[in-house]
Write an enzyme that holds these catalytic residues in place. Structure first.
Site, short mmCIF file in Angstrom:
data_model
loop_
_atom_site.label_atom_id
_atom_site.label_comp_id
_atom_site.label_asym_id
_atom_site.label_seq_id
_atom_site.Cartn_x
_atom_site.Cartn_y
_atom_site.Cartn_z
N THR A 1 0.82 -1.05 0.14
CA THR A 1 0.11 0.02 0.17
C THR A 1 0.56 1.21 0.04
O THR A 1 2.11 1.29 0.49
CB THR A 1 -1.05 -0.12 1.30
OG1 THR A 1 -1.96 -0.95 1.15
CG2 THR A 1 -1.43 1.40 1.50
N GLY B 1 -6.32 -2.71 7.93
CA GLY B 1 -7.05 -1.52 7.82
C GLY B 1 -8.38 -1.46 8.88
O GLY B 1 -8.69 -0.28 9.41
N1 ASP Z 1 -4.42 -0.50 4.83
C1 ASP Z 1 -4.89 -1.22 3.69
C2 ASP Z 1 -6.16 -1.90 3.92
O1 ASP Z 1 -6.41 -2.41 5.11
C3 ASP Z 1 -3.74 -2.47 3.42
C4 ASP Z 1 -2.38 -2.12 3.86
O2 ASP Z 1 -2.02 -0.90 4.13
O3 ASP Z 1 -1.41 -2.95 3.52
O4 ASP Z 1 -6.78 -1.92 2.99
#
Ligand code: ASP
Length: 320
Positions: A189, A243
């Site tokens: 991400t 998340g």
């Molecule tokens: N925060 C992102 C989500 O939960 C994933 C990540 O940051 O790796 O979609």
């Protein structure tokens, strides 16, 4: 006001062979954003430029190269915020956007805050942004990972003394006990935070979410106060990690409030990740810029790719 920009390329486990490319991708993105700031551009434009560079790099879990849903599609989320106007733009579950952050930027300039799925894509067409074939977002590596029944996971801390150009790294106690399943690839991400010459701050993030996520699942990344937050006088934050836990705690907003309470950028980053771990058993990382452009970063995952540039530095410093 001193210019500053920091980007992240996701928190989790990063295989050794992915570490150099992840550092290089973050440095290239930091330079893309820095070019905007150095030319007198806004923090918002710099954040967008940095995130577009990361979305276009197939090594990151955003835009092209994003992880796939349980049913094999790249469903993308992105959002950004202007700390001066408090305008926010975000999109969720889009499958036909090469650069969801560019669409989020258009949403920011509209009366809306968050658009999802086909409605967001209709908005893109009306705004003159081209849609792509969903298959164009899927890289052979992600297709292969999906076929093999990919894992999800990753959860360990980074930090930075104000304005020094050096980012110290710390590991929060007990971090690895919170690791999600770890396939050595759960990261990617992306996010960015910038302060421009007029002292404006902006923050944003973009992702394909969690590998093998339920179709329609939306994490923190497109949610203001969770995946990103910026406010004049406080600073800006961009998050990455599991998340759902960032959402429960509104973690990006909390980290910004810690700046308002007088914590340094680094202390706020560490305190927020500690809160994530202690209160929600969550895992991830975040990057912080305070209103003066001082950098902070922390994680409780084994790694988080990042790069930053502050005024006076000849080139970005990148790390894992
Ligand atoms: N925060 C992102 C989500 O939960 C994933 C990540 O940051 O790796 O979609």
């Amino acid at each position: 006001m001193p210019l500053a920009l920091v980007v992240h390329g996701g928190a989790g486990a990063i295989r050794p062979e992915r570490q150099d490319p992840a550092r290089a991708g973050c440095s290239a993105a930091a330079l893309a954003g820095w070019g905007v700031l150095a030319a007198g551009g806004s923090a918002l434009d710099a954040v967008q430029a940095a995130i577009v560079a990361l979305e276009n790099d197939p090594g990151f879990n955003a835009g092209t190269g994003a992880v796939l849903t349980a049913d094999g599609r790249a469903e993308l989320d992105a959002g950004l915020m202007d700390g001066q106007t408090l305008q926010v733009g975000a999109v969720a579950s889009v499958i036909r956007m090469k650069n969801p952050i560019a669409l989020a930027r258009r949403v920011l300039a509209s009366p809306h805050v968050l658009l999802t799925g086909t409605g967001a894509e209709q908005f893109a067409l009306a705004a003159g942004l081209p849609l792509c074939d969903p298959a164009d977002l899927v890289t052979p590596a992600q297709r292969e990972r999906w076929r093999n029944g990919n894992g999800q996971g990753g959860a360990t801390s980074i930090g930075a003394p104000a304005g020094s150009g050096q980012l110290a790294v710390a590991t929060l106690p007990g971090a690895d006990s919170h690791a999600l399943d770890d396939d050595g690839d759960r990261h990617g991400t992306v996010g960015a935070v910038a302060v421009d010459g007029a002292g404006r701050v902006a923050a944003g993030a973009s992702t394909g979410g969690i590998a093998a996520k339920h179709p329609g699942r939306v994490g923190d990344t497109p949610l203001v106060g969770c995946g990103f937050y910026a406010e004049e006088g406080l600073g800006g934050v961009s998050s990455t990690g599991h998340g759902e836990d960032f959402i429960r705690l509104l973690l990006a907003r909390r980290a910004a409030e810690m700046l308002g309470a007088g914590l340094s950028a680094q202390a706020a980053a560490c305190e927020a990740i500690w809160l994530l771990q202690r209160r929600a058993g969550g895992s991830g990382g975040l990057i912080v810029l305070d209103a003066e452009g001082r950098v902070g970063a922390a994680r409780n995952t084994p790694a988080m790719a990042y790069a930053y540039v502050v005024e006076g530095m000849a080139e970005p410093i990148a790390g894992i």
